[in-house]
Motif scaffolding. Structure first.
Motif, mmCIF file in Angstrom:
data_model
loop_
_atom_site.group_PDB
_atom_site.id
_atom_site.type_symbol
_atom_site.label_atom_id
_atom_site.label_comp_id
_atom_site.label_asym_id
_atom_site.label_seq_id
_atom_site.Cartn_x
_atom_site.Cartn_y
_atom_site.Cartn_z
ATOM 1 N N GLN A 172 96.272 20.193 97.829
ATOM 2 C CA GLN A 172 95.179 21.166 97.730
ATOM 3 C C GLN A 172 95.625 22.396 96.957
ATOM 4 O O GLN A 172 94.856 22.980 96.182
ATOM 5 C CB GLN A 172 94.720 21.555 99.140
ATOM 6 C CG GLN A 172 93.504 22.459 99.185
ATOM 7 C CD GLN A 172 92.215 21.724 98.866
ATOM 8 O OE1 GLN A 172 92.120 20.536 99.107
ATOM 9 N NE2 GLN A 172 91.244 22.423 98.287
ATOM 10 N N THR A 173 96.884 22.799 97.136
ATOM 11 C CA THR A 173 97.412 23.991 96.471
ATOM 12 C C THR A 173 97.487 23.804 94.959
ATOM 13 O O THR A 173 97.190 24.735 94.191
ATOM 14 C CB THR A 173 98.802 24.329 97.026
ATOM 15 O OG1 THR A 173 98.705 24.539 98.437
ATOM 16 C CG2 THR A 173 99.363 25.576 96.363
ATOM 17 N N VAL A 174 97.886 22.616 94.524
ATOM 18 C CA VAL A 174 98.039 22.368 93.081
ATOM 19 C C VAL A 174 96.733 21.950 92.429
ATOM 20 O O VAL A 174 96.696 21.603 91.244
ATOM 21 C CB VAL A 174 99.115 21.294 92.826
ATOM 22 C CG1 VAL A 174 100.466 21.768 93.305
ATOM 23 C CG2 VAL A 174 98.740 19.954 93.483
ATOM 24 N N GLY A 175 95.615 21.973 93.196
ATOM 25 C CA GLY A 175 94.313 21.718 92.609
ATOM 26 C C GLY A 175 93.793 20.306 92.726
ATOM 27 O O GLY A 175 92.787 19.969 92.097
ATOM 28 N N VAL A 176 94.443 19.472 93.506
ATOM 29 C CA VAL A 176 93.983 18.094 93.687
ATOM 30 C C VAL A 176 93.005 18.059 94.848
ATOM 31 O O VAL A 176 93.303 18.564 95.935
ATOM 32 C CB VAL A 176 95.170 17.146 93.952
ATOM 33 C CG1 VAL A 176 94.665 15.724 94.210
ATOM 34 C CG2 VAL A 176 96.136 17.171 92.777
ATOM 35 N N GLU A 177 91.832 17.457 94.654
ATOM 36 C CA GLU A 177 90.824 17.355 95.703
ATOM 37 C C GLU A 177 91.261 16.318 96.732
ATOM 38 O O GLU A 177 91.489 15.144 96.384
ATOM 39 C CB GLU A 177 89.475 16.946 95.086
ATOM 40 C CG GLU A 177 88.319 16.988 96.056
ATOM 41 C CD GLU A 177 88.044 18.386 96.577
ATOM 42 O OE1 GLU A 177 87.691 18.494 97.771
ATOM 43 O OE2 GLU A 177 88.193 19.359 95.810
ATOM 44 N N LYS A 224 104.282 25.542 88.200
ATOM 45 C CA LYS A 224 103.564 24.723 89.178
ATOM 46 C C LYS A 224 104.494 23.665 89.767
ATOM 47 O O LYS A 224 104.425 23.370 90.966
ATOM 48 C CB LYS A 224 102.357 24.076 88.503
ATOM 49 C CG LYS A 224 101.468 23.303 89.467
ATOM 50 C CD LYS A 224 100.186 22.828 88.789
ATOM 51 C CE LYS A 224 99.268 24.005 88.485
ATOM 52 N NZ LYS A 224 97.938 23.545 87.986
#
Length: 341
Positions: A135-140, A80
């Motif tokens: 957004q790609t790494v999962g952060v809103e 990641k």
């Protein structure tokens, strides 16, 4: 220990490939493409500077992670991290490309590029790329955008002067009252070429090569003369006086011929706009007239005036036309009364 040999080999291979690619292949390809003069090639290679090494090194590091005997959660974290670095590097490349092509576009349309537009394009791409990365790494990102919108008001109040100069810079560029490359004269008699319009200041270079820094908000509200609007071409005017005994028809013919010779040297593309003279005054010592001659831009007035005076003086000497200088004649009557003692 043997199980770490392959990951180390992948890692070293990636670093070596990055060094070779950056220092040899990338440079040679850049020189070759530059010689072929492909449009936009210099911008692309400038944007990819150092990225060849980073991407090869990351590829080697990624292969090393996949082949290394490490825990899955650690491997996922490292992968990641590599993804974040790759996405950010791609964002930087796109930001450089956007700034470079904006510079090229403004240079072609306006003559010289303004750094304000290129910097805004670069910042916009970086901000958009950063949001996509999060957004790609999962952060809103929705709460982040909302927070930025709310805090923008407070930042705007704190940076009132800075934002005023920023929007004034946009106004100057959009209205085209001042463009980079224009020759302007300010109300305080400072004058020179506009070389850049940044987010805060407009930079003006004087003919003496000194630099004047004017805040955008001040320039937007100032009274100034733009010698390049509506067009760069300008009329050079020069006052001349000839002797009262001169044949004015001959004077006009010779003067216009000399002006045409000067225009042929410095502005041949404007030769259709023939120079002309207008007599306007019976002076104390001469009949005065003004020459009107077109030149390409404001700065060309200097060389045009220089050449015209030299050539006209020489031609007048050849034609016997006199340029009088101030003189006084004193008349004393012969039979004037003698002064009694």
């Amino acid at each position: 220990m043997m199980q770490w040999i392959l990951p180390i080999v992948f890692l070293l291979a990636g670093l070596l490939a990055g060094v070779i690619g950056e220092r040899f292949l990338f440079k040679k390809l850049r020189v070759f493409v530059s010689n072929t003069k492909i449009p936009g090639s210099e911008i692309i290679f400038s944007a990819l500077h150092r990225m060849t090494f980073i991407w090869f090194a990351l590829a080697g590091f990624s292969a090393a992670i996949l082949s290394a005997p490490i825990k899955p959660d650690i491997a996922n974290l490292l992968q990641k991290s590599i993804t974040v670095i790759v996405l950010y590097s791609v964002t930087l490349v796109l930001a450089r490309l956007s700034a470079g092509f904006v510079n090229v576009f403004t240079h072609r349309t306006e003559g010289v590029s303004a750094s304000l537009l290129s910097n805004i394009a670069k910042v916009a791409v970086i901000v958009l790329g950063s949001l996509i990365l999060l957004q790609t790494v999962g952060v809103e990102i929705t709460p982040i955008v909302t927070t930025l919108g709310i805090s923008g008001l407070a930042v705007g109040l704190a940076l009132k002067d800075t934002l005023e100069n920023l929007f004034s810079g946009f106004y100057l560029i959009i209205s085209k009252q001042v463009r980079t490359g224009d020759y302007v004269k300010l109300a305080d008699n400072h004058e020179g070429y506009v070389i850049d319009i940044s987010w805060r200041n407009t930079t003006i270079r004087e003919l003496s090569n000194n630099v004047i820094i004017v805040p955008n908000s001040k320039l937007a509200s100032a009274i100034f003369i733009n010698y390049h609007l509506p067009v760069k071409e300008i009329t050079l005017t020069l006052n001349v006086g000839v002797d009262y005994e001169s044949d004015l028809e001959h004077v006009e013919k010779v003067t216009v011929q000399v002006a045409k010779e000067v225009m042929q040297e410095i502005a041949p593309e404007l030769i259709a706009n023939e120079p002309y003279i207008r007599f306007h005054k019976f002076g104390d010592f001469s009949i005065d007239f003004t020459l009107y001659m077109r030149v390409n831009e404001f700065f060309d007035q200097r060389i045009g005036r220089h050449l015209f005076i030299k050539k006209l003086h020489k031609r007048y000497q050849e034609e016997g036309i006199k340029i009088p200088f101030p003189a006084r004649e004193l008349y004393i009557p012969e039979n004037s009364a003698k002064i009694e003692r």
